[in-house]
Design a protein around this motif. Structure first.
Motif, PDB file in Angstrom:
ATOM      1  N   TYR A 144       0.829  -1.206   0.000  1.00 49.41           N
ATOM      2  CA  TYR A 144       0.000   0.000   0.000  1.00 49.41           C
ATOM      3  C   TYR A 144       0.867   1.260   0.000  1.00 49.41           C
ATOM      4  N   ASN A 145       2.025   1.199   0.660  1.00 51.90           N
ATOM      5  CA  ASN A 145       2.887   2.380   0.775  1.00 51.90           C
ATOM      6  C   ASN A 145       3.351   2.887  -0.592  1.00 51.90           C
ATOM      7  N   GLU A 146       3.558   1.964  -1.538  1.00 49.83           N
ATOM      8  CA  GLU A 146       3.983   2.378  -2.878  1.00 49.83           C
ATOM      9  C   GLU A 146       2.891   3.175  -3.575  1.00 49.83           C
ATOM     10  N   VAL A 147       1.649   2.745  -3.415  1.00 49.04           N
ATOM     11  CA  VAL A 147       0.531   3.472  -4.019  1.00 49.04           C
ATOM     12  C   VAL A 147       0.351   4.819  -3.313  1.00 49.04           C
ATOM     13  N   VAL A 148       0.509   4.843  -1.982  1.00 50.05           N
ATOM     14  CA  VAL A 148       0.402   6.092  -1.219  1.00 50.05           C
ATOM     15  C   VAL A 148       1.438   7.098  -1.700  1.00 50.05           C
ATOM     16  N   SER A 198      -8.317  26.259   1.628  1.00 50.02           N
ATOM     17  CA  SER A 198      -6.911  26.253   2.050  1.00 50.02           C
ATOM     18  C   SER A 198      -6.287  24.862   2.079  1.00 50.02           C
ATOM     19  N   ASP A 199      -7.080  23.815   2.381  1.00 48.83           N
ATOM     20  CA  ASP A 199      -6.526  22.466   2.489  1.00 48.83           C
ATOM     21  C   ASP A 199      -6.683  21.662   1.204  1.00 48.83           C
ATOM     22  N   CYS A 200      -6.762  22.348   0.068  1.00 51.39           N
ATOM     23  CA  CYS A 200      -7.052  21.666  -1.201  1.00 51.39           C
ATOM     24  C   CYS A 200      -5.982  20.643  -1.558  1.00 51.39           C
ATOM     25  N   TYR A 201      -4.740  20.900  -1.187  1.00 52.92           N
ATOM     26  CA  TYR A 201      -3.632  20.007  -1.554  1.00 52.92           C
ATOM     27  C   TYR A 201      -2.917  19.450  -0.323  1.00 52.92           C
ATOM     28  N   LEU A 202      -3.650  19.281   0.773  1.00 50.61           N
ATOM     29  CA  LEU A 202      -3.077  18.733   2.000  1.00 50.61           C
ATOM     30  C   LEU A 202      -3.394  17.241   2.077  1.00 50.61           C
ATOM     31  N   VAL A 203      -2.350  16.405   2.076  1.00 56.30           N
ATOM     32  CA  VAL A 203      -2.538  14.954   2.140  1.00 56.30           C
ATOM     33  C   VAL A 203      -2.707  14.538   3.599  1.00 56.30           C
ATOM     34  N   PRO A 204      -3.791  13.863   3.950  1.00 49.32           N
ATOM     35  CA  PRO A 204      -3.982  13.448   5.345  1.00 49.32           C
ATOM     36  C   PRO A 204      -3.063  12.279   5.691  1.00 49.32           C
ATOM     37  N   SER A 205      -2.782  12.130   6.984  1.00 51.98           N
ATOM     38  CA  SER A 205      -1.985  10.981   7.434  1.00 51.98           C
ATOM     39  C   SER A 205      -2.924   9.781   7.547  1.00 51.98           C
ATOM     40  N   VAL A 206      -2.702   8.797   6.683  1.00 48.30           N
ATOM     41  CA  VAL A 206      -3.578   7.624   6.596  1.00 48.30           C
ATOM     42  C   VAL A 206      -2.857   6.425   7.169  1.00 48.30           C
ATOM     43  N   SER A 207      -3.546   5.686   8.030  1.00 50.01           N
ATOM     44  CA  SER A 207      -2.963   4.479   8.631  1.00 50.01           C
ATOM     45  C   SER A 207      -3.329   3.277   7.762  1.00 50.01           C
ATOM     46  N   LEU A 208      -2.448   3.017   6.792  1.00 49.32           N
ATOM     47  CA  LEU A 208      -2.646   1.887   5.880  1.00 49.32           C
ATOM     48  C   LEU A 208      -1.407   1.007   5.911  1.00 49.32           C
ATOM     49  N   ALA A 209      -1.594  -0.243   6.222  1.00 48.87           N
ATOM     50  CA  ALA A 209      -0.488  -1.197   6.236  1.00 48.87           C
ATOM     51  C   ALA A 209      -0.971  -2.483   5.587  1.00 48.87           C
ATOM     52  N   GLY A 210      -0.129  -3.044   4.744  1.00 51.96           N
ATOM     53  CA  GLY A 210      -0.502  -4.296   4.093  1.00 51.96           C
ATOM     54  C   GLY A 210      -0.142  -4.275   2.634  1.00 51.96           C
ATOM     55  N   ARG A 211      -0.644  -5.277   1.912  1.00 53.11           N
ATOM     56  CA  ARG A 211      -0.351  -5.417   0.498  1.00 53.11           C
ATOM     57  C   ARG A 211      -1.647  -5.663  -0.267  1.00 53.11           C
TER      58      ARG A 211
END
Length: 545
Positions: A144-148, A198-211
C-alpha cells in the motif's frame, strides 16, 4: 451553449451513464438552473430516477447545486456544466498522461477517480493495489505504501485535489432580511480552487499497512467481495473519513498546453530549443498563474543552471538558442530585460495565437487547396486587402482569385468590409476590403469539431449496435476461456471453445475492432484540435477583458 455542444454532451452522457442520466443532463443544459420539482415536472421522469441521475452527475462534477435564485429559504437549484461534460471526451488523454508521468500506479489512480467521480484516499489505495497485484505474477504483490507514495506525488504536483466541503458549495442561509426586487443570487458553478479552499492540496496521514490482494476469478467471487465483506470493510477506519479527492482538470490542461508549445518548438526548430522552452515552463509553473499571458521572467543564468544534465551545452550556445527563439516569427519566447545575462519569458498567449492560426491555415489548405490557403494566409498577415491587392500579392490570376475569395466568403472564412467615401454608400465611391477575423473563425471551426466528434460517436455506437450479437458471443467465449485457463483445463478443451466462433465471424470481429480503433483515434485527434482552439479562445477572452 450551442446546438452542437448540446448534442455532443447528450451523446457523452448516454455512452457513459445511460439514457436516463442523458435525459436529465440535457434537460438541465437547455433549461438552466432548476429545482427538483421543476425538473421532475418538465422532464416527465419519476422523482427517484431524477434524484439518482442528479447524484451521478454531481458525483462526477457535471452538476452543481446552490440556494435558489429567490434567496434563502427557496428550494435548492441544480445546474449542469457543459464544460465539465465535454471534458469526458478527454478522459483517455488524462489517463495516458498519468501513465507517462507516474507509471501504471498513477494511471490506475486517475482511472479510478474518473470512473467514480470522487473517492477517499484509503479506498483508492486499496483498489489500485488490488488491481496491480491481480495483474502481477503469482506470488507477487504490491505494498500500500507504494501506491500512497504515487498518490502523494500526484497531489504535490496538483494533479489531484480535495473536494471542497458542502458548506463551501452551498452558501449558508443568511439571517439578513431580503429586499424586494433585489437581483437573484447567482448559481455557483465554478470548480474549487486552492485560493478558496486552504486544504485543497493537503494529504492526510492515513494508517494503511498491508499489500494488495489478488481477486478470485468468477462472478461468485465478485458478489462475495461486494456483499459478505462489505460490513468488515466499512468498519475499518484509516483516518481520512469524509475527505474525498477528485482530479484537478485545470492542472492537466496546463500540462497539455505546455506540451503543445514544446512540441511546436521541436517541430519548428529542434530538440534542444524545445528542451530550453520545457525548462523555462517547468521553472515558472509554480509562480505563473493559469490565466497569465506569459510566464514569469527568468534570467539566462537561471535557465542555464536548470537545464537537464544530459544537455551539456555551453553558455554561449544557450545565448544563441535564446536569441534564435526570440527572433523566430512564432514568438514563443520574448526578451524583457538584460539583467542576469538577459531576462526571458515564454509568450503563452502569442504561442496559442500562432498555433491556432497555423491550425486554421491547415484546415483551409486541406479543404480548398494550396492557392486558397495562400490567400487566407495573406489576409491573416495583411489584415485588410482589396481584391486587386489580393491578386497581386498572392500572384494568382484575377478570375481564379475572385472565385477563391467568394468560396471562402461562402464558408464564412473571409469577410468583406465596406469603407464608403461618401454617406450614400455608392459602389463607385466605396472601398471593399477582404479580411479574416481569426477569433470568430476559430470559434466556427470549434463548432465544426464538436459536430465531427458527435458524428464519430454516432458512427461508433451504430457499428457496435449492428454487431451486438456477435460481440456478446465473443465476450461469452472469452469468459469461458478465462475460466477454463484459471481451472487448468486441457489444451483440447480450449481449442474446442475457440472453434465456437467461425472463421467469417472472426474476420467480421477483426474488421469491427479495426474500424472502432480508427474512430477512437480520430476522436482523440479532433479533441487535440478542440483543446488548442478552446485554449486560444479562452486566452483571448482574458486578454481583451
Amino acid at each position: 451553449m450551442t446546438a452542437q455542444e448540446a448534442r455532443l454532451c447528450g451523446l457523452l452522457l448516454r455512452e457513459h451513464f445511460g439514457e436516463v442520466v442523458e435525459k436529465i443532463g440535457t434537460h438541465l443544459l437547455r433549461s438552466g438552473a432548476q429545482n427538483l420539482r421543476t425538473i421532475v415536472n418538465e422532464s416527465g421522469t419519476p422523482i427517484d430516477l431524477v434524484k439518482k441521475s442528479l447524484c451521478v452527475l454531481m458525483k462526477h462534477g457535471a452538476c452543481r447545486f446552490s440556494i435558489g435564485r429567490k434567496g434563502p429559504g427557496s428550494p435548492v437549484e441544480y445546474q449542469a456544466s457543459c464544460e465539465r461534460i465535454l471534458g469526458i471526451l478527454r478522459y483517455p488523454r488524462y489517463i495516458y498522461t498519468a501513465k507517462t508521468l507516474y507509471s501504471d500506479t498513477g494511471e490506475l489512480i486517475i482511472e479510478e477517480l474518473l470512473q467514480r467521480g470522487h473517492m477517499t484516499m484509503s479506498s483508492i489505495v486499496k483498489m489500485v493495489a488490488d488491481r496491480l497485484t491481480h495483474n502481477m505474477e503469482e506470488g507477487r504483490s504490491i505494498e500500500y505504501n507504494e501506491v500512497v507514495s504515487t498518490f502523494s506525488k500526484l497531489v504535490e504536483t496538483h494533479f489531484l485535489q480535495r473536494c471542497p466541503p458542502v458548506s463551501e458549495v452551498v452558501p449558508p442561509v443568511s439571517t439578513a432580511p431580503t429586499v424586494p426586487g433585489a437581483p437573484a443570487a447567482p448559481v455557483s458553478t465554478g470548480p474549487p480552487t486552492p485560493e478558496s479552499f486552504s486544504d485543497c492540496y493537503l494529504v492526510p496521514s492515513v494508517s494503511l499497512a498491508g499489500r494488495g490482494k489478488r481477486r478470485r476469478s468468477g462472478e461468485d467471487a465478485v458478489l462475495d467481495q461486494g456483499t459478505t465483506k462489505k460490513a468488515k470493510t466499512d468498519l475499518q477506519t484509516h483516518g481520512d473519513e469524509g475527505i474525498y479527492w477528485q482530479v484537478n482538470f485545470e492542472r492537466f490542461h496546463l500540462h497539455f498546453r505546455d506540451q503543445t508549445i514544446i512540441s511546436a518548438v521541436a517541430s519548428k526548430l529542434d530538440q534542444t530549443s524545445s528542451e530550453i522552452v520545457r525548462t523555462m515552463l517547468r521553472m515558472s509553473e509554480v509562480t505563473t498563474t493559469p490565466s497569465a499571458s506569459c510566464t514569469q521572467a527568468l534570467s539566462a543564468n537561471e535557465v542555464f543552471r536548470s537545464l537537464p544534465a544530459n544537455y551539456s551545452i555551453s553558455r554561449p550556445v544557450l545565448d544563441q538558442y535564446l536569441t534564435l527563439l526570440v527572433d523566430d516569427p512564432m514568438e514563443f519566447v520574448g526578451k524583457t530585460g538584460d539583467s542576469g545575462g538577459g531576462m526571458y519569458v515564454v509568450n503563452l498567449h502569442k504561442a496559442l495565437t500562432n498555433l491556432a492560426r497555423a491550425t486554421l491555415e491547415s484546415v483551409v489548405q486541406e479543404k480548398f487547396g494550396s492557392r486558397s490557403a495562400r490567400i487566407f494566409r495573406l489576409l491573416l498577415r495583411k489584415r485588410h486587402l482589396e481584391q486587386k491587392q489580393v491578386e497581386d500579392f498572392a500572384m494568382i490570376p484575377a478570375k481564379e482569385a475572385k472565385d477563391m475569395l467568394y468560396t471562402l466568403m461562402s464558408e464564412n472564412l473571409v469577410l468583406l468590409q465596406e469603407l464608403p467615401k461618401t454617406p450614400d454608400h455608392a459602389p463607385s465611391r466605396t472601398f471593399y476590403l477582404y479580411t479574416v477575423n481569426q477569433l470568430a473563425t476559430a470559434r466556427m471551426l470549434l463548432q465544426h469539431c464538436y459536430k465531427t466528434v458527435a458524428n464519430l460517436i454516432d458512427r461508433r455506437l451504430f457499428q457496435t449496435k449492428e454487431s451486438k450479437r456477435l460481440l456478446e458471443k465473443s465476450q461469452r467465449i472469452e469468459a469461458i476461456m478465462a475460466s477454463l485457463q484459471a481451472s487448468g483445463a486441457e489444451p483440447e478443451q480450449l481449442t474446442e471453445v475457440e472453434e465456437m466462433i467461425s472463421t467469417p465471424e472472426k474476420q467480421q470481429l477483426e474488421s469491427l475492432r479495426h474500424h472502432i480503433n480508427k474512430l477512437d483515434s480520430a476522436e482523440n485527434q479532433v479533441d487535440e484540435t478542440i483543446f488548442l482552439l478552446k485554449s486560444y479562445v479562452a486566452s483571448t477572452a482574458r486578454i481583451t477583458r
